[in-house]
Design a protein around this motif. Structure first.
Motif, PDB file in Angstrom:
ATOM      1  N   LEU A 119      42.053  46.686  47.410  1.00  0.00           N
ATOM      2  CA  LEU A 119      42.044  46.110  46.064  1.00  0.00           C
ATOM      3  C   LEU A 119      40.660  46.263  45.428  1.00  0.00           C
ATOM      4  CD1 LEU A 119      43.185  44.441  43.709  1.00  0.00           C
ATOM      5  CD2 LEU A 119      42.491  42.381  44.945  1.00  0.00           C
ATOM      6  N   ALA A 120      39.610  45.962  46.192  1.00  0.00           N
ATOM      7  CA  ALA A 120      38.249  46.079  45.655  1.00  0.00           C
ATOM      8  C   ALA A 120      37.945  47.522  45.268  1.00  0.00           C
ATOM      9  CB  ALA A 120      37.235  45.574  46.681  1.00  0.00           C
ATOM     10  N   GLN A 121      38.362  48.456  46.117  1.00  0.00           N
ATOM     11  CA  GLN A 121      38.091  49.864  45.821  1.00  0.00           C
ATOM     12  C   GLN A 121      38.818  50.324  44.560  1.00  0.00           C
ATOM     13  OE1 GLN A 121      37.769  52.686  49.238  1.00  0.00           O
ATOM     14  NE2 GLN A 121      38.469  50.951  50.456  1.00  0.00           N
ATOM     15  N   GLU A 122      40.088  49.971  44.467  1.00  0.00           N
ATOM     16  CA  GLU A 122      40.872  50.408  43.309  1.00  0.00           C
ATOM     17  C   GLU A 122      40.375  49.745  42.023  1.00  0.00           C
ATOM     18  OE1 GLU A 122      44.938  49.740  44.273  1.00  0.00           O
ATOM     19  OE2 GLU A 122      45.013  51.345  45.770  1.00  0.00           O
ATOM     20  N   ARG A 132      47.075  36.246  26.278  1.00  0.00           N
ATOM     21  CA  ARG A 132      46.295  35.449  27.214  1.00  0.00           C
ATOM     22  C   ARG A 132      45.703  36.383  28.264  1.00  0.00           C
ATOM     23  NH1 ARG A 132      51.056  32.235  30.484  1.00  0.00           N
ATOM     24  NH2 ARG A 132      49.236  31.190  31.388  1.00  0.00           N
ATOM     25  N   PRO A 133      44.586  36.024  28.879  1.00  0.00           N
ATOM     26  CA  PRO A 133      43.993  36.878  29.909  1.00  0.00           C
ATOM     27  C   PRO A 133      44.919  37.029  31.112  1.00  0.00           C
ATOM     28  CG  PRO A 133      42.418  35.244  29.123  1.00  0.00           C
ATOM     29  CD  PRO A 133      43.745  34.854  28.576  1.00  0.00           C
ATOM     30  N   LEU A 134      44.848  38.191  31.735  1.00  0.00           N
ATOM     31  CA  LEU A 134      45.666  38.486  32.910  1.00  0.00           C
ATOM     32  C   LEU A 134      44.752  38.682  34.116  1.00  0.00           C
ATOM     33  CD1 LEU A 134      48.409  39.173  34.214  1.00  0.00           C
ATOM     34  CD2 LEU A 134      48.028  41.559  33.530  1.00  0.00           C
ATOM     35  N   LEU A 135      44.981  37.876  35.154  1.00  0.00           N
ATOM     36  CA  LEU A 135      44.251  37.978  36.415  1.00  0.00           C
ATOM     37  C   LEU A 135      45.212  38.489  37.479  1.00  0.00           C
ATOM     38  CD1 LEU A 135      42.666  34.382  36.359  1.00  0.00           C
ATOM     39  CD2 LEU A 135      41.841  36.447  35.184  1.00  0.00           C
ATOM     40  N   ILE A 136      44.703  39.259  38.450  1.00  0.00           N
ATOM     41  CA  ILE A 136      45.595  39.791  39.476  1.00  0.00           C
ATOM     42  C   ILE A 136      44.957  39.724  40.851  1.00  0.00           C
ATOM     43  CG2 ILE A 136      44.790  42.177  39.151  1.00  0.00           C
ATOM     44  CD1 ILE A 136      47.711  43.056  39.781  1.00  0.00           C
ATOM     45  N   ALA A 137      45.773  39.380  41.836  1.00  0.00           N
ATOM     46  CA  ALA A 137      45.407  39.466  43.248  1.00  0.00           C
ATOM     47  C   ALA A 137      46.501  40.269  43.935  1.00  0.00           C
ATOM     48  CB  ALA A 137      45.285  38.080  43.870  1.00  0.00           C
ATOM     49  N   GLY A 180      37.520  50.441  36.836  1.00  0.00           N
ATOM     50  CA  GLY A 180      36.709  49.706  35.871  1.00  0.00           C
ATOM     51  C   GLY A 180      37.245  48.330  35.568  1.00  0.00           C
ATOM     52  N   VAL A 181      37.974  47.732  36.519  1.00  0.00           N
ATOM     53  CA  VAL A 181      38.484  46.367  36.352  1.00  0.00           C
ATOM     54  C   VAL A 181      37.489  45.413  37.003  1.00  0.00           C
ATOM     55  CG1 VAL A 181      40.374  44.766  36.841  1.00  0.00           C
ATOM     56  CG2 VAL A 181      40.868  47.183  36.392  1.00  0.00           C
ATOM     57  N   PRO A 182      36.889  44.481  36.260  1.00  0.00           N
ATOM     58  CA  PRO A 182      35.913  43.546  36.839  1.00  0.00           C
ATOM     59  C   PRO A 182      36.506  42.788  38.022  1.00  0.00           C
ATOM     60  CG  PRO A 182      35.877  43.412  34.454  1.00  0.00           C
ATOM     61  CD  PRO A 182      37.061  44.268  34.806  1.00  0.00           C
ATOM     62  N   LEU A 183      35.699  42.587  39.041  1.00  0.00           N
ATOM     63  CA  LEU A 183      36.156  41.996  40.296  1.00  0.00           C
ATOM     64  C   LEU A 183      35.370  40.741  40.633  1.00  0.00           C
ATOM     65  CD1 LEU A 183      37.759  42.291  43.068  1.00  0.00           C
ATOM     66  CD2 LEU A 183      35.713  43.510  43.887  1.00  0.00           C
ATOM     67  N   VAL A 184      36.101  39.682  41.012  1.00  0.00           N
ATOM     68  CA  VAL A 184      35.504  38.486  41.602  1.00  0.00           C
ATOM     69  C   VAL A 184      36.033  38.418  43.036  1.00  0.00           C
ATOM     70  CG1 VAL A 184      35.280  35.979  41.516  1.00  0.00           C
ATOM     71  CG2 VAL A 184      35.408  37.293  39.388  1.00  0.00           C
ATOM     72  N   ALA A 185      35.123  38.411  44.014  1.00  0.00           N
ATOM     73  CA  ALA A 185      35.538  38.489  45.412  1.00  0.00           C
ATOM     74  C   ALA A 185      34.675  37.585  46.277  1.00  0.00           C
ATOM     75  CB  ALA A 185      35.438  39.934  45.910  1.00  0.00           C
ATOM     76  N   THR A 186      35.207  37.213  47.428  1.00  0.00           N
ATOM     77  CA  THR A 186      34.434  36.436  48.398  1.00  0.00           C
ATOM     78  C   THR A 186      33.485  37.361  49.145  1.00  0.00           C
ATOM     79  OG1 THR A 186      36.385  36.647  49.831  1.00  0.00           O
ATOM     80  CG2 THR A 186      36.052  34.546  48.734  1.00  0.00           C
ATOM     81  N   ALA A 209      45.026  44.574  34.030  1.00  0.00           N
ATOM     82  CA  ALA A 209      44.447  43.232  34.170  1.00  0.00           C
ATOM     83  C   ALA A 209      43.044  43.146  33.579  1.00  0.00           C
ATOM     84  CB  ALA A 209      44.420  42.837  35.644  1.00  0.00           C
ATOM     85  N   ASP A 210      42.642  41.928  33.251  1.00  0.00           N
ATOM     86  CA  ASP A 210      41.285  41.674  32.771  1.00  0.00           C
ATOM     87  C   ASP A 210      40.308  41.475  33.919  1.00  0.00           C
ATOM     88  OD1 ASP A 210      41.667  41.398  29.755  1.00  0.00           O
ATOM     89  OD2 ASP A 210      43.184  40.034  30.533  1.00  0.00           O
ATOM     90  N   VAL A 211      40.788  40.831  34.988  1.00  0.00           N
ATOM     91  CA  VAL A 211      39.942  40.553  36.147  1.00  0.00           C
ATOM     92  C   VAL A 211      40.801  40.648  37.411  1.00  0.00           C
ATOM     93  CG1 VAL A 211      38.489  38.834  37.326  1.00  0.00           C
ATOM     94  CG2 VAL A 211      38.411  39.016  34.830  1.00  0.00           C
ATOM     95  N   ALA A 212      40.252  41.263  38.462  1.00  0.00           N
ATOM     96  CA  ALA A 212      40.890  41.276  39.777  1.00  0.00           C
ATOM     97  C   ALA A 212      40.201  40.218  40.638  1.00  0.00           C
ATOM     98  CB  ALA A 212      40.766  42.647  40.418  1.00  0.00           C
ATOM     99  N   VAL A 213      40.996  39.533  41.473  1.00  0.00           N
ATOM    100  CA  VAL A 213      40.469  38.442  42.293  1.00  0.00           C
ATOM    101  C   VAL A 213      40.792  38.716  43.760  1.00  0.00           C
ATOM    102  CG1 VAL A 213      40.314  35.955  42.574  1.00  0.00           C
ATOM    103  CG2 VAL A 213      40.990  36.894  40.364  1.00  0.00           C
ATOM    104  N   LEU A 214      39.762  38.604  44.601  1.00  0.00           N
ATOM    105  CA  LEU A 214      39.917  38.818  46.040  1.00  0.00           C
ATOM    106  C   LEU A 214      39.350  37.587  46.760  1.00  0.00           C
ATOM    107  CD1 LEU A 214      40.677  40.964  48.265  1.00  0.00           C
ATOM    108  CD2 LEU A 214      38.259  41.605  48.243  1.00  0.00           C
ATOM    109  N   PRO A 215      40.219  36.607  47.128  1.00  0.00           N
ATOM    110  CA  PRO A 215      39.716  35.343  47.681  1.00  0.00           C
ATOM    111  C   PRO A 215      39.708  35.277  49.210  1.00  0.00           C
ATOM    112  CG  PRO A 215      42.019  35.115  47.098  1.00  0.00           C
ATOM    113  CD  PRO A 215      41.654  36.557  46.834  1.00  0.00           C
ATOM    114  N   SER A 216      39.772  36.416  49.899  1.00  0.00           N
ATOM    115  CA  SER A 216      40.035  36.465  51.338  1.00  0.00           C
ATOM    116  C   SER A 216      38.981  35.779  52.204  1.00  0.00           C
ATOM    117  CB  SER A 216      40.148  37.921  51.796  1.00  0.00           C
ATOM    118  OG  SER A 216      41.177  38.594  51.107  1.00  0.00           O
TER     119      SER A 216
END
Length: 368
Positions: free
Chosen positions: A280-283, A192-197, A288-294, A265-272
């Motif tokens: 987190l965004a920099q790393e 299953r996909p792995l998301l991380i915050a 090369g981990v796709p990022l979804v952020a506010t 992880a498949d996607v990093a999430v930054l909901p701040s």
């Protein structure tokens, strides 16, 4: 008869930490300054020395008790506080002395309480120079009354390259790196996909909105697993929601191997609600981990077009951004490439040390 050369005095600086936040930056700064002949003392909570080994970086470490901080500042040419609370402690320790105070601004943002605003104003006005990690922070410091506020990007230490980081293969939930498979098995995300915050469990991190988004991910097949690495006062509240709503989320607590988890992880999430120059965004972009952020604070400036940016507080947009990436391996691959390219535009650790040292030289020259 030739005259003897005048000895150049050694620059003495005290780095003040208000907590574990900023420890990696101070460790990097201490290493670079000590290598350039600066005498560095780090004042912080006892546990930070065990975590970051400042003495191993060439600095002297002293606990942040009031008496110890005052004694360290008494011998300093420049005091550099990291964060608003550290700035307040340093300003009190320097009361009555003409030692310049530099503050790296880590606080502020929308939603600050009255007490925080008063603290920020006092620190901004007490500092000779405020250094902001983003243009938004520089503007905020000036708004709070800073006499001199400058942009000074904080470089996160470059992680050791990990072969086959997520996003390079274009597959969801798979990797050629054996360690990634082991990490995913440990977390329960083998097929299953792995998301991380990653970040402390405090309100400004936006984890309540993130759990709202996780409700929508329950409809995806396969259903992704979201892991949150961090500890804080919201843990009990978040755990209750995860259990009551049967959300596909795991709270991992404080992790020393967060970079290892991120790489798998498949996607990093930054909901701040507010971020300056998010580690987190920099790393994520470097790996090369796709990022979804506010799109808040300094995030748009930092990430550019190398991530998916959504409005803060919009759980639907956050959920859709992640779901869209999971459904499109080619898009994830494009963002992996774009992230690494964006990371090359950021200042290096050497650049950061050189800029900070030039600020110290400027302030000590004024005193002379």
């Amino acid at each position: 008869m030739s005259s003897s050369p005048v000895p150049v005095p050694v620059l003495r600086t005290v780095q003040v930490l208000g907590g574990a936040s900023g420890g990696a930056h101070v460790r990097s700064l201490a290493t670079g300054l000590a290598a350039r002949g600066v005498r560095v003392t780090v004042c912080g909570p006892v546990e930070t020395e065990g975590e970051y080994d400042f003495t191993g970086a060439g600095a002297r470490f002293t606990p942040d008790a009031v008496s110890a901080l005052r004694a360290a500042c008494f011998e300093a040419d420049v005091v550099h506080a990291h964060g608003v609370r550290a700035g307040m402690r340093a300003a009190l320790a320097l009361r009555g002395r003409r030692v310049p105070l530099v503050v790296s601004w880590h606080g502020g943002g929308p939603g600050s309480g009255r007490l925080s605003l008063l603290l920020e104003r006092h620190v901004a006005r007490a500092a000779a120079i405020v250094l902001g990690g983003s243009s938004a922070q520089v503007d905020l410091a000036r708004l709070r009354g800073a006499r001199d506020a400058r942009l000074a990007a904080v470089a996160v230490p470059v992680p050791v390259p990990v072969p086959g980081a997520a996003g390079t293969s274009g597959s969801s939930g798979s990797s050629d790196a054996p360690d990634h498979g082991k990490v995913r098995a440990e977390l329960g995300a083998v097929e299953r996909p792995l998301l991380i915050a990653v970040g402390s469990l405090v309100p400004r991190r936006g984890y309540s909105v993130l759990l709202d988004a996780a409700r929508e991910w329950r409809n995806l097949d396969p259903m992704p697993l979201l892991v949150i690495a961090g500890e804080g006062p919201m843990r009990a509240e978040l755990a209750r929601r995860i259990h009551a709503e049967r959300l596909p989320v795991r709270l991992l607590g404080q992790r020393r191997d967060a970079a290892r988890l991120l790489a798998a992880a498949d996607v990093a999430v930054l909901p701040s609600r507010w971020e300056a120059r998010s580690p987190l965004a920099q790393e994520a972009l470097r790996m090369g981990v796709p990022l979804v952020a506010t799109a808040v604070g300094g995030v748009p400036e930092l990430v550019g077009a190398a991530g998916v940016l959504v409005p803060y507080g919009d759980a639907g947009a956050l959920a859709a951004g992640v779901a869209g990436l999971l459904a499109d391996p080619a898009w994830r691959g494009e963002l992996a490439v774009a992230g690494r390219a964006q990371a090359l535009t950021w200042p290096s650790e050497d650049d950061t040390v050189a800029q900070v040292l030039s600020v110290y030289d400027e302030l000590t020259s004024r005193r002379r």
